[in-house]
Design a protein around this motif. Sequence first.
Motif, PDB file in Angstrom:
ATOM      1  N   ASP A 177    -103.824  -0.830-119.057  1.00  0.00           N
ATOM      2  CA  ASP A 177    -102.567  -1.425-118.577  1.00  0.00           C
ATOM      3  C   ASP A 177    -102.697  -1.858-117.123  1.00  0.00           C
ATOM      4  O   ASP A 177    -102.316  -2.976-116.744  1.00  0.00           O
ATOM      5  N   ARG A 178    -103.202  -0.965-116.297  1.00  0.00           N
ATOM      6  CA  ARG A 178    -103.358  -1.284-114.867  1.00  0.00           C
ATOM      7  C   ARG A 178    -104.424  -2.363-114.677  1.00  0.00           C
ATOM      8  O   ARG A 178    -104.333  -3.189-113.764  1.00  0.00           O
ATOM      9  N   ASP A 180    -104.934  -4.891-116.585  1.00  0.00           N
ATOM     10  CA  ASP A 180    -104.273  -6.180-116.795  1.00  0.00           C
ATOM     11  C   ASP A 180    -103.565  -6.640-115.525  1.00  0.00           C
ATOM     12  O   ASP A 180    -103.598  -7.827-115.177  1.00  0.00           O
ATOM     13  N   GLU A 181    -102.913  -5.714-114.816  1.00  0.00           N
ATOM     14  CA  GLU A 181    -102.219  -6.067-113.575  1.00  0.00           C
ATOM     15  C   GLU A 181    -103.213  -6.590-112.530  1.00  0.00           C
ATOM     16  O   GLU A 181    -102.938  -7.578-111.839  1.00  0.00           O
ATOM     17  N   ILE A 183    -106.228  -7.871-113.062  1.00  0.00           N
ATOM     18  CA  ILE A 183    -106.779  -9.160-113.502  1.00  0.00           C
ATOM     19  C   ILE A 183    -105.796 -10.285-113.228  1.00  0.00           C
ATOM     20  O   ILE A 183    -106.177 -11.363-112.763  1.00  0.00           O
ATOM     21  N   ASP A 184    -104.504 -10.050-113.500  1.00  0.00           N
ATOM     22  CA  ASP A 184    -103.491 -11.074-113.233  1.00  0.00           C
ATOM     23  C   ASP A 184    -103.431 -11.417-111.753  1.00  0.00           C
ATOM     24  O   ASP A 184    -103.166 -12.572-111.378  1.00  0.00           O
ATOM     25  N   ARG A 185    -103.697 -10.434-110.904  1.00  0.00           N
ATOM     26  CA  ARG A 185    -103.635 -10.670-109.458  1.00  0.00           C
ATOM     27  C   ARG A 185    -104.847 -11.444-108.955  1.00  0.00           C
ATOM     28  O   ARG A 185    -104.717 -12.383-108.171  1.00  0.00           O
ATOM     29  N   TYR A 186    -106.048 -11.071-109.408  1.00  0.00           N
ATOM     30  CA  TYR A 186    -107.272 -11.622-108.820  1.00  0.00           C
ATOM     31  C   TYR A 186    -107.892 -12.774-109.618  1.00  0.00           C
ATOM     32  O   TYR A 186    -108.701 -13.523-109.080  1.00  0.00           O
ATOM     33  N   ARG A 187    -107.559 -12.901-110.875  1.00  0.00           N
ATOM     34  CA  ARG A 187    -108.035 -14.008-111.716  1.00  0.00           C
ATOM     35  C   ARG A 187    -109.553 -14.177-111.663  1.00  0.00           C
ATOM     36  O   ARG A 187    -110.066 -15.247-111.292  1.00  0.00           O
ATOM     37  N   THR A 191    -115.050 -10.197-116.399  1.00  0.00           N
ATOM     38  CA  THR A 191    -114.680  -8.802-116.178  1.00  0.00           C
ATOM     39  C   THR A 191    -115.718  -7.884-116.819  1.00  0.00           C
ATOM     40  O   THR A 191    -116.227  -8.149-117.908  1.00  0.00           O
ATOM     41  N   ARG A 206    -110.987  -3.896-123.297  1.00  0.00           N
ATOM     42  CA  ARG A 206    -110.274  -4.977-122.617  1.00  0.00           C
ATOM     43  C   ARG A 206    -111.211  -5.893-121.850  1.00  0.00           C
ATOM     44  O   ARG A 206    -110.932  -7.085-121.663  1.00  0.00           O
TER      45      ARG A 206
END
Length: 269
Positions: A177-178, A180-181, A183-187, A191, A206
Amino acid sequence: MTLGPRLLVFSDLDGTLLDHRTYAWQPAAAALERLRLAGCGVILASSKTAAEIAPLRDAIGLADWPAIVENGGGLLAPGADGTEIAQTYAELRAAIARLPQGFTGFGDMTPQEITDHTGLPSDGAVRAQARQFSEPGLWIGTDADRDAFVAAAQDAGLTVQRGGRFLTLSFGGTKADRMDEVIDRYRPEHTLALGDAPNDAAMLERAEIAVVVANPASPGIPPLEREDSPGATRGRIIRTKAEGPAGWAEAVNAILDDLATTKDPNPHG
């Protein structure tokens, strides 16, 4: 649009980046430096508390990156020292007290008892008790009673995860879950996740590339979904032969070598 790092690495600590017996990370120092020079990010992801991870993150040279704490219970912001206190922990302890007996959490132990069970130095044991989101502990009893305890905890709305040594209870939230957060921030373009225990499985699934680091002291990670159906997988799964930080470094270096010889067909996304 600003591009993110080519590679964002999510790494478990105990038994993965840290040696299971000595807690040393130095065998991976050269690989970590190679990641830094390549502009890649490393996100520590552990059952450890923010108070434990903050000084370790500083020592490794990763203070500019966030960290996933307490098995995904929360995020430690870049540069933060981990002293923030959350009311969540008191509520969690109250919920655990209503469950069948047999679970001894960190909040029930003295720092010396935590040292005895983990090998942590006394100051490390104190930081391990500075919990905000989750409660790791030992099960004292039979496997059948443990299964009944886990079922009761889940019925009470708690999440139970099994790591290398401990059961960890929380109100939910996982490393994935964290992840995903972050990844959304740093793009990032790619991974990578590395882990050694069952509570790392969702994080490994993931990631585009997953590394299962050998740790004979861990219950081990059963075959991941992508391993069972290679024809339908994205990315790849690597299982190391070397243990702990030596296996970590070996896998990271191999992946960096591979990325250096390949180019994305659409590097701008």
